[in-house]
Design a protein around this motif. Structure first.
Motif, PDB file in Angstrom:
ATOM      1  N   ALA A 128      46.233  39.043  49.062  1.00 40.85           N
ATOM      2  CA  ALA A 128      45.697  38.854  48.022  1.00 40.85           C
ATOM      3  C   ALA A 128      44.515  39.854  47.415  1.00 40.85           C
ATOM      4  O   ALA A 128      44.472  39.905  45.875  1.00 40.85           O
ATOM      5  N   MET A 129      43.928  40.652  48.181  1.00 42.29           N
ATOM      6  CA  MET A 129      43.121  41.541  47.555  1.00 42.29           C
ATOM      7  C   MET A 129      44.018  42.790  46.941  1.00 42.29           C
ATOM      8  O   MET A 129      43.481  43.240  45.869  1.00 42.29           O
ATOM      9  N   ILE A 130      45.091  42.934  47.700  1.00 41.72           N
ATOM     10  CA  ILE A 130      45.939  43.963  47.103  1.00 41.72           C
ATOM     11  C   ILE A 130      46.337  43.418  45.496  1.00 41.72           C
ATOM     12  O   ILE A 130      46.530  43.933  44.404  1.00 41.72           O
ATOM     13  N   GLU A 131      46.717  42.308  45.466  1.00 41.11           N
ATOM     14  CA  GLU A 131      47.152  41.779  44.210  1.00 41.11           C
ATOM     15  C   GLU A 131      46.218  41.660  43.287  1.00 41.11           C
ATOM     16  O   GLU A 131      46.262  41.940  41.959  1.00 41.11           O
ATOM     17  N   ASN A 132      44.857  41.516  43.610  1.00 43.95           N
ATOM     18  CA  ASN A 132      43.791  41.603  42.632  1.00 43.95           C
ATOM     19  C   ASN A 132      43.404  42.914  42.181  1.00 43.95           C
ATOM     20  O   ASN A 132      43.189  43.064  41.152  1.00 43.95           O
ATOM     21  N   THR A 133      43.551  43.948  42.933  1.00 45.38           N
ATOM     22  CA  THR A 133      43.415  45.362  42.570  1.00 45.38           C
ATOM     23  C   THR A 133      44.524  45.860  41.746  1.00 45.38           C
ATOM     24  O   THR A 133      44.290  46.981  40.892  1.00 45.38           O
ATOM     25  N   LEU A 134      45.593  45.249  41.998  1.00 45.99           N
ATOM     26  CA  LEU A 134      47.027  45.771  40.953  1.00 45.99           C
ATOM     27  C   LEU A 134      46.678  44.943  39.753  1.00 45.99           C
ATOM     28  O   LEU A 134      47.746  45.243  38.975  1.00 45.99           O
ATOM     29  N   ASP A 135      45.782  44.260  39.594  1.00 45.05           N
ATOM     30  CA  ASP A 135      45.762  43.416  38.423  1.00 45.05           C
ATOM     31  C   ASP A 135      44.661  43.663  37.453  1.00 45.05           C
ATOM     32  O   ASP A 135      43.624  43.062  37.354  1.00 45.05           O
ATOM     33  N   PRO A 136      44.852  44.687  36.495  1.00 44.46           N
ATOM     34  CA  PRO A 136      43.977  44.928  35.492  1.00 44.46           C
ATOM     35  C   PRO A 136      43.585  43.939  34.592  1.00 44.46           C
ATOM     36  O   PRO A 136      42.259  43.803  33.965  1.00 44.46           O
ATOM     37  N   ALA A 137      44.389  43.094  34.378  1.00 44.79           N
ATOM     38  CA  ALA A 137      44.217  41.931  32.918  1.00 44.79           C
ATOM     39  C   ALA A 137      43.031  41.010  33.675  1.00 44.79           C
ATOM     40  O   ALA A 137      42.246  40.133  32.972  1.00 44.79           O
ATOM     41  N   HIS A 138      42.816  40.936  35.227  1.00 43.83           N
ATOM     42  CA  HIS A 138      41.880  40.120  35.588  1.00 43.83           C
ATOM     43  C   HIS A 138      40.397  40.436  35.200  1.00 43.83           C
ATOM     44  O   HIS A 138      39.350  39.486  35.226  1.00 43.83           O
ATOM     45  N   PHE A 139      40.250  41.566  34.837  1.00 46.92           N
ATOM     46  CA  PHE A 139      38.938  42.149  34.397  1.00 46.92           C
ATOM     47  C   PHE A 139      38.297  41.499  33.303  1.00 46.92           C
ATOM     48  O   PHE A 139      37.149  41.402  32.882  1.00 46.92           O
ATOM     49  N   CYS A 140      39.161  41.288  32.442  1.00 49.51           N
ATOM     50  CA  CYS A 140      39.052  40.665  30.900  1.00 49.51           C
ATOM     51  C   CYS A 140      38.291  39.234  31.163  1.00 49.51           C
ATOM     52  O   CYS A 140      37.326  38.804  30.567  1.00 49.51           O
ATOM     53  N   ALA A 141      38.639  38.521  32.250  1.00 51.02           N
ATOM     54  CA  ALA A 141      38.288  37.142  32.367  1.00 51.02           C
ATOM     55  C   ALA A 141      37.321  36.985  33.718  1.00 51.02           C
ATOM     56  O   ALA A 141      36.241  36.369  33.464  1.00 51.02           O
ATOM     57  N   ALA A 142      37.950  37.416  34.711  1.00 50.12           N
ATOM     58  CA  ALA A 142      37.170  37.193  35.943  1.00 50.12           C
ATOM     59  C   ALA A 142      35.903  37.674  35.898  1.00 50.12           C
ATOM     60  O   ALA A 142      34.998  37.515  36.563  1.00 50.12           O
ATOM     61  N   HIS A 143      35.800  39.103  35.288  1.00 53.04           N
ATOM     62  CA  HIS A 143      34.548  39.582  35.234  1.00 53.04           C
ATOM     63  C   HIS A 143      33.837  39.780  33.993  1.00 53.04           C
ATOM     64  O   HIS A 143      33.268  40.690  33.565  1.00 53.04           O
TER      65      HIS A 143
END
Length: 403
Positions: A128-143
């Motif tokens: 799950a952590m690798i999936e998160n770090t491979l996912d730059p799109a989550h920076f837009c919403a999650a952060h």
């Protein structure tokens, strides 16, 4: 060099972590004063008779389990099989590299670097952590509010698979910049879009290390190329500049980085739990998750590699606690109690807080009425309350996206 042992003396299995490193480099077990050299061989066995001592020390059962080590790019790697020095020497450790292919030692001549940039244990699987770090799109919403804006930044960004190797490594590039995966657990992100600081001059590499079933320890390295730096003067850039500054205390950098990490905590915890539950009947990830957009291409390729190779082989049963029984926002056990910098800072700040409390009490009890008493008690109370709120960050920091 570094020597790593199993935390069990071969004599009566006492903890070698309570031992003492002697001036000659040997490790003395504090239980019965047995001594071991760097290879794990017994070199001191005081309770044996002189005529039997050497024979007892040479007995293979008197040797403690020592693990091969490798110091590389500021990290200590341990091969998890005692005595397997030949096997360990053949292992190719995935290296952190810049966009120009430079390793950390070379890049550090022209770059500012932080290693590790942030260390804490997360209650989710390493996948799950690798999936998160491979996912730059989550920076837009999650952060939202730190590295992105969930109302303005999400858009149909394009990401493309540039290369893929037989060992499972791959490179993705596009509107967010470049993302690389190197099995089994290294992810490198080189952001190049407006919300991320420093343009195309930043490299973030993270080893997502599984520690026990349902837990991961991300070890991140941040390199900033000082020659190619592109200034945008954003909030994220100013914050990262403080974080990267050599005069910023280590403990402050650790606490500051936790703000971004805590934004991921609940999302990763429940995502991992849901995926684990739904995959109990061996369902494929792509049967459960709908990933139609190109921004998910890195995650999709990783999941195919993960399903083909599975996760780590645990030395214990692969069982995790019931959902909801873990404090996902706990920072004391996840970081502070293991960090010498943060422990010392916490002690110093707590001492300052209680000094302010004593000052307030003394001024309220013994100073005569007047402006001096009012100023002293107000200042002392303000400092005590501010420090009380700040020191809580060393213990627990709760973040909810819905608030």
């Amino acid at each position: 060099g570094w020597c790593v042992f199993e935390d069990a003396c071969p004599h009566r299995l006492g903890p070698l972590s309570e031992g003492v490193v002697q001036t000659d480099g040997t490790l003395l077990c504090s239980y019965h004063a047995w001594g071991f050299d760097g290879s794990g061989s017994c070199v001191h066995l005081p309770y044996s008779d002189e005529n039997k001592r050497q024979r007892h020390k040479n007995n293979p059962r008197a040797q403690c389990n020592a693990f091969p080590t490798l110091e590389l790019d500021g990290f200590l790697f341990v091969y998890p099989q005692a005595g397997a020095y030949l096997e360990a020497s053949t292992v190719q450790v995935p290296r952190i590299r810049t966009a120009l292919g430079e390793d950390v030692a070379t890049a550090s001549q022209t770059s500012i670097w932080k290693i590790p940039a942030g260390v804490r244990d997360f209650p989710c699987g390493f996948d799950a952590m690798i999936e998160n770090t491979l996912d730059p799109a989550h920076f837009c919403a999650a952060h939202h509010g730190t590295l992105g804006n969930r109302y303005k930044d999400p858009a149909p960004y394009q990401m493309n698979l540039l290369s893929k190797n037989k060992n499972g490594s791959f490179i993705v590039h596009g509107d967010f910049g470049g993302v690389e995966f190197e099995p089994p657990c290294l992810v490198t992100f080189r952001p190049n879009y407006n919300a991320m600081p420093f343009g195309n001059s930043l490299t973030i590499s993270t080893y997502c290390v599984p520690t026990k079933p349902g837990w991961v320890r991300p070890l991140a390295t941040v390199l900033l190329d000082t020659k190619e730096r592109s200034l945008q003067n954003t909030l994220a850039e100013r914050a990262l500049a403080i974080f990267m500054s050599p005069i910023t205390p280590h403990w402050f950098a650790h606490i500051a980085s936790s703000f971004v990490l805590h934004q991921d905590a609940a999302l990763l915890y429940y995502q991992y739990r849901t995926l684990r539950y739904k995959q109990h009947n061996s369902s494929s990830y792509h049967d459960l998750a709908f990933v139609p957009n190109s921004v998910d291409i890195g995650v999709s390729n990783f999941r195919r590699w993960f399903e083909a190779n599975s996760g780590p082989t645990w030395a214990c049963e692969d069982v995790i606690p019931p959902q909801g029984t873990e404090d996902i926002f706990d920072f004391w056990h996840a970081h502070t109690k293991h960090c010498a910098y943060c422990q010392q800072a916490f002690f110093n700040l707590e001492t300052a807080k209680y000094t302010a409390v004593v000052t307030f009490a003394a001024a309220a009890a013994w100073m005569p009425d007047g402006p001096d008493r009012a100023i002293t008690t107000t200042a002392a109370a303000t400092i005590a309350l501010a420090l009380h709120g700040f020191t809580r960050l060393f213990v627990r920091y709760e973040y909810h996206h819905r608030l």
